[in-house]
Write a protein that holds these residues in place. Structure first.
Motif, PDB file in Angstrom:
ATOM      1  N   GLY A 225      73.570   8.398  53.919  1.00  0.00           N
ATOM      2  CA  GLY A 225      73.527   9.331  55.046  1.00  0.00           C
ATOM      3  C   GLY A 225      72.502  10.433  54.815  1.00  0.00           C
ATOM      4  N   ARG A 226      72.464  10.990  53.608  1.00  0.00           N
ATOM      5  CA  ARG A 226      71.471  12.015  53.277  1.00  0.00           C
ATOM      6  C   ARG A 226      70.065  11.431  53.284  1.00  0.00           C
ATOM      7  NH1 ARG A 226      72.743  15.386  48.032  1.00  0.00           N
ATOM      8  NH2 ARG A 226      70.827  16.371  48.846  1.00  0.00           N
ATOM      9  N   HIS A 227      69.948  10.225  52.736  1.00  0.00           N
ATOM     10  CA  HIS A 227      68.641   9.558  52.687  1.00  0.00           C
ATOM     11  C   HIS A 227      68.122   9.276  54.096  1.00  0.00           C
ATOM     12  CE1 HIS A 227      65.569   6.537  51.784  1.00  0.00           C
ATOM     13  NE2 HIS A 227      66.221   5.702  52.559  1.00  0.00           N
ATOM     14  N   ALA A 228      68.981   8.789  54.972  1.00  0.00           N
ATOM     15  CA  ALA A 228      68.562   8.430  56.329  1.00  0.00           C
ATOM     16  C   ALA A 228      68.113   9.654  57.115  1.00  0.00           C
ATOM     17  CB  ALA A 228      69.703   7.717  57.056  1.00  0.00           C
ATOM     18  N   ALA A 229      68.744  10.806  56.865  1.00  0.00           N
ATOM     19  CA  ALA A 229      68.379  12.027  57.592  1.00  0.00           C
ATOM     20  C   ALA A 229      66.960  12.482  57.262  1.00  0.00           C
ATOM     21  CB  ALA A 229      69.377  13.132  57.265  1.00  0.00           C
TER      22      ALA A 229
END
Length: 456
Positions: free
Chosen positions: A233-237
């Motif tokens: 989730g952090r990576h995708a943001a």
């Protein structure tokens, strides 16, 4: 084209229903308890979840037709390996090959349809696509039961070979080679994080269904899986070309279809497993007799495919999904009333009605999902939807096996009986109704563009 894609997908649906009916016979051949055979279903979903994140990118990069044809060939190879398996470990490995191939087959086929069909014709096109696929559940239980009863269980996998051959010829001739111009860069970190996360969660739910589950191992699997998905989730943001586009969940129709619909799909994952345990193990029916019982459910689903588009045009997605969620939940609960002395026709009527309304629900969910999705998001949206569907189906299987273990211990039983299996259907039915909270919050005109409904 929708019919050809659906014919290829029929291999998957046929295999899924056939193997559920053959689990007791396979368990006897491998010398393990019937409940232990849930790994034969779960390992397939596990492989699918691992390779699904790649499917959309590969289709954009190498062309949808090439990927679709390759997945058919690999699925046939995995089927042959399943048929020759001599141990449970060999079966698990062969099912992993099948799952890896199936990871591309469904989302890439759906992607071709999404990119070549106008939105106002999409619900009808998806109904056509799923009609051949529904032939699997229609003939699967009867065919699987006949094979197990009168022949031997490996033939449930060998029957995929002629279907694969026909699918290859038709797809090569008629499926267009759709690919995205300027396909996005590969996201290796995102693929690893989503693959690890989904694999740990799916295997965690599978472990819950084992006779002697190690609590530390189960907690560890869930912890690693949740951490990996949180990191994604952090990576995708921060990554424009992330393999899974989380922004699609901001679309109300996609969110309701995928997240709200997940509770429906949990029940669908659990249902074939629970019915096989109830009818064959608890009631003592032969695989063939149980197949004759359960195939009526798929007949009801097939009949609904012809009536779903006009129902959606008349009442709209929100009304149909909300009301039908209650009907579907009650239909699952009705299975808890089955007893060995029930007349077979009565069981078949209940199963047929349940299949009819479940088909309406999934036709509605699949059609509404892409109402607000733009063309450049279609690939990742289709991949995201397929990933979550595989995850929640594995949750359903793990939940079903765990419920049966828990109910056996609670009732002090050492074997499966109707009294053990029946309460599981009540719980599964209640789970499906949770989806209403997403459907009721939809706008009245949600998805009207997809079914050609006139503004009101």
């Amino acid at each position: 084209m929708p019919a050809i894609i659906g014919a290829a997908l029929m291999m998957q649906t046929l295999n899924a229903t056939v193997i559920a009916n053959a689990l007791p016979a396979m368990a006897e051949a491998f010398g393990v308890a019937p409940l232990r055979l849930n790994i034969a279903i779960t390992i397939y979903l596990l492989a699918t979840a691992i390779f699904l994140p790649l499917s959309g990118w590969i289709a954009d990069r190498y062309g949808a037709r090439r990927v679709f044809l390759t997945s058919i060939v690999l699925y046939a190879v995995g089927s042959v390996a399943c048929g020759f398996a001599q141990t449970l470990d060999q079966m698990a490995l062969a099912r992993f090959i099948q799952g890896a191939a199936g990871a591309a087959m469904a989302p890439v086929g759906r992607l071709v349809l999404l990119r070549t069909t106008p939105k106002n014709e999409l619900v009808g096109a998806m109904s056509v696509m799923t009609m051949p696929a529904l032939l699997g559940p229609v003939i699967g239980p009867v065919l699987g039961g006949a094979i197990v009863t009168f022949a031997d269980w490996p033939w449930i996998f060998f029957i995929n070979l002629p279907i694969a051959a026909v699918g290859l010829v038709l797809a090569w001739r008629y499926i267009p080679d759709i690919r995205e111009q300027g396909a996005s860069r590969l996201d290796p970190l995102g693929i690893v994080l989503t693959g690890v996360g989904l694999a740990c969660l799916i295997f965690g739910f599978e472990t819950l269904g084992r006779d002697q589950a190690n609590p530390v191992a189960v907690v560890g699997l869930f912890a690693v899986g949740l951490v990996a998905l949180a990191l994604y989730g952090r990576h995708a943001a921060r990554t424009p070309h992330a393999v899974i586009d989380l922004s699609v969940f901001r679309k109300k129709t996609f969110n309701a279809s995928v997240v709200g619909g997940a509770f429906m799909r949990i029940a669908m994952g659990a249902n074939p497993f629970l019915l096989a345990m109830l009818l064959q193990v608890a009631f003592g029916m032969s695989a063939f007799a149980a197949g004759l019982m359960t195939f009526v459910s798929a007949v009801g689903a097939l009949v609904m495919k012809t009536t779903a588009p006009p129902i959606l045009r008349r009442f709209g997605f929100r009304s149909v999904l909300s009301v039908n969620a209650v009907i579907v939940g009650l239909s699952f609960m009705a299975y808890a009333l089955f007893r060995p002395d029930w007349p077979h026709w009565a069981i078949m009527v209940v199963l047929g009605v349940g299949g009819f309304f479940r088909s309406l629900q999934f036709t509605s969910l699949n059609g509404m999902a892409y109402a607000e999705i733009k063309q450049d998001q279609m690939s990742r949206a289709a991949t995201t939807s397929s990933m979550i569907q595989q995850l929640v189906q594995s949750i359903g299987i793990g939940l079903a096996a765990s419920l049966l273990h828990g109910l056996m211990r609670y009732q002090g039983e050492t074997r499966l009986t109707a009294a053990v299996v029946s309460p599981a259907f009540m719980i599964i039915g209640a789970v499906t109704m949770i989806s209403m909270f997403w459907f009721l919050r939809l706008p009245k005109d949600a998805g009207d563009e997809m079914n050609g409904r006139a503004p009101r």
